[in-house]
Design an enzyme around this catalytic site. Structure first.
Site, PDB file in Angstrom:
ATOM      1  N   ARG A 293      -2.344  -5.973  -8.242  1.00 47.85           N
ATOM      2  CA  ARG A 293      -1.235  -6.893  -7.999  1.00 47.85           C
ATOM      3  C   ARG A 293      -1.131  -7.946  -9.096  1.00 47.85           C
ATOM      4  NH1 ARG A 293      -3.220  -8.117  -2.096  1.00 47.85           N
ATOM      5  NH2 ARG A 293      -5.057  -8.050  -3.414  1.00 47.85           N
TER       6      ARG A 293
ATOM      7  N   SER B 212      -2.933  -7.631   3.157  1.00 47.50           N
ATOM      8  CA  SER B 212      -3.157  -7.454   4.603  1.00 47.50           C
ATOM      9  C   SER B 212      -3.443  -8.801   5.260  1.00 47.50           C
ATOM     10  CB  SER B 212      -4.335  -6.506   4.844  1.00 47.50           C
ATOM     11  OG  SER B 212      -4.060  -5.231   4.320  1.00 47.50           O
TER      12      SER B 212
ATOM     13  N   HIS C 135       0.844  -1.211   0.000  1.00 45.57           N
ATOM     14  CA  HIS C 135       0.000   0.000   0.000  1.00 45.57           C
ATOM     15  C   HIS C 135       0.878   1.260   0.000  1.00 45.57           C
ATOM     16  CE1 HIS C 135      -3.048  -2.662   2.327  1.00 45.57           C
ATOM     17  NE2 HIS C 135      -3.570  -2.467   1.127  1.00 45.57           N
TER      18      HIS C 135
ATOM     19  N   LYS D 229     -16.402  -7.539   5.289  1.00 44.48           N
ATOM     20  CA  LYS D 229     -15.484  -8.425   5.998  1.00 44.48           C
ATOM     21  C   LYS D 229     -15.082  -7.716   7.281  1.00 44.48           C
ATOM     22  CE  LYS D 229     -12.297  -6.808   2.449  1.00 44.48           C
ATOM     23  NZ  LYS D 229     -11.163  -6.985   1.631  1.00 44.48           N
TER      24      LYS D 229
HETATM   25  O1  PNS Z   1      -9.088  -2.697   0.425  1.00 46.82           O
HETATM   26  P1  PNS Z   1     -10.405  -3.148  -0.166  1.00 46.82           P
HETATM   27  O2  PNS Z   1     -11.213  -3.892   0.858  1.00 46.82           O
HETATM   28  O3  PNS Z   1     -10.219  -3.915  -1.451  1.00 46.82           O
HETATM   29  O4  PNS Z   1     -11.192  -1.792  -0.540  1.00 46.82           O
HETATM   30  C1  PNS Z   1     -12.496  -1.862  -1.087  1.00 46.82           C
HETATM   31  C2  PNS Z   1     -13.119  -0.466  -1.219  1.00 46.82           C
HETATM   32  C3  PNS Z   1     -13.073   0.295   0.113  1.00 46.82           C
HETATM   33  C4  PNS Z   1     -12.348   0.328  -2.237  1.00 46.82           C
HETATM   34  C5  PNS Z   1     -14.576  -0.662  -1.700  1.00 46.82           C
HETATM   35  O5  PNS Z   1     -15.196  -1.596  -0.876  1.00 46.82           O
HETATM   36  C6  PNS Z   1     -15.408   0.617  -1.696  1.00 46.82           C
HETATM   37  O6  PNS Z   1     -15.168   1.517  -2.462  1.00 46.82           O
HETATM   38  N1  PNS Z   1     -16.415   0.668  -0.786  1.00 46.82           N
HETATM   39  C7  PNS Z   1     -17.294   1.805  -0.639  1.00 46.82           C
HETATM   40  C8  PNS Z   1     -18.712   1.459  -1.114  1.00 46.82           C
HETATM   41  C9  PNS Z   1     -18.889   1.787  -2.591  1.00 46.82           C
HETATM   42  O7  PNS Z   1     -18.693   2.903  -3.033  1.00 46.82           O
HETATM   43  N2  PNS Z   1     -19.309   0.769  -3.377  1.00 46.82           N
HETATM   44  C10 PNS Z   1     -19.563   0.944  -4.803  1.00 46.82           C
HETATM   45  C11 PNS Z   1     -18.351   0.621  -5.653  1.00 46.82           C
HETATM   46  S1  PNS Z   1     -18.363  -1.071  -6.036  1.00 46.82           S
END
Ligand code: PNS
Length: 168
Positions: free
Chosen positions: A90, A128, A17, A41
């Site tokens: 990745r 993570s 990150h 999660k």
């Molecule tokens: O590190 P992660 O868990 O892959 O991050 C995921 C994240 C936070 C980028 C994603 O879950 C997110 O944007 N959540 C906010 C809700 C949202 O806007 N959802 C619509 C897009 S699919």
């Protein structure tokens, strides 16, 4: 001024990150690392811990701000006046999910671009979850996390609530 959001759960932040944050900071004037508060999660680390780890790890990088958000990413990005979302890729396995999110976000707000930065080769395997697994069982997490937060993460892994270990 160009502003980008780098969103994620950062549970916890890894050197992978951090690499993306440093590279994004070269491309944009202002990078807001946005930590999602309510994740599907269940996170191991609280929102306060996840943001504190990020603040320590990015203290020396100019133009970077740490924030948290709940709800839709596009709404948070609009409130911040951001033009772009930065995501790290990745491997091919990341692509399908990331592509789906990028297209959804564009449908919700077509003024916001998603910019993918490819992971550095040495971080391709890193996540993570790997950090948590190795830390939980007392392994050396120093290759995986920023040095300044390694001890805090290890202490936290050792003192994890029983429910987290049971659900592992
Ligand atoms: O590190 P992660 O868990 O892959 O991050 C995921 C994240 C936070 C980028 C994603 O879950 C997110 O944007 N959540 C906010 C809700 C949202 O806007 N959802 C619509 C897009 S699919």
């Amino acid at each position: 001024m160009t502003t980008a959001i780098y969103p994620g759960s950062f549970d916890p932040v890894t050197v992978g990150h951090l690499d993306i944050i440093k590279r994004a900071a070269k491309l944009f004037d202002h990078v807001i690392v946005a930590v999602l508060v309510n994740m599907e999660k269940k996170p191991w680390f609280t929102i306060e811990e996840r943001t504190a780890f990020l603040k320590q790890a990015t203290a020396e990088i100019g133009g970077v701000e740490i924030a948290s958000f709940d709800g839709l990413l596009v709404d948070f990005a609009a409130r911040c006046g951001a033009q772009a979302i930065v995501k790290g890729l990745r491997a091919v396995s990341d692509f399908e999910y990331e592509f789906q999110m990028a297209l959804t976000n564009r449908k919700l707000d077509d003024s916001l671009e998603t910019v993918f930065l490819t992971s550095s080769a040495e971080n391709m395997y890193l996540s993570s979850s790997i950090v948590k697994q190795v830390g939980l069982f007392g392994g050396d997490i120093s290759p995986f996390v920023p040095a300044c937060i390694k001890d805090d993460i290890l202490t936290r892994c050792r003192n994890l609530p029983k429910r987290v270990i049971d659900s592992h």
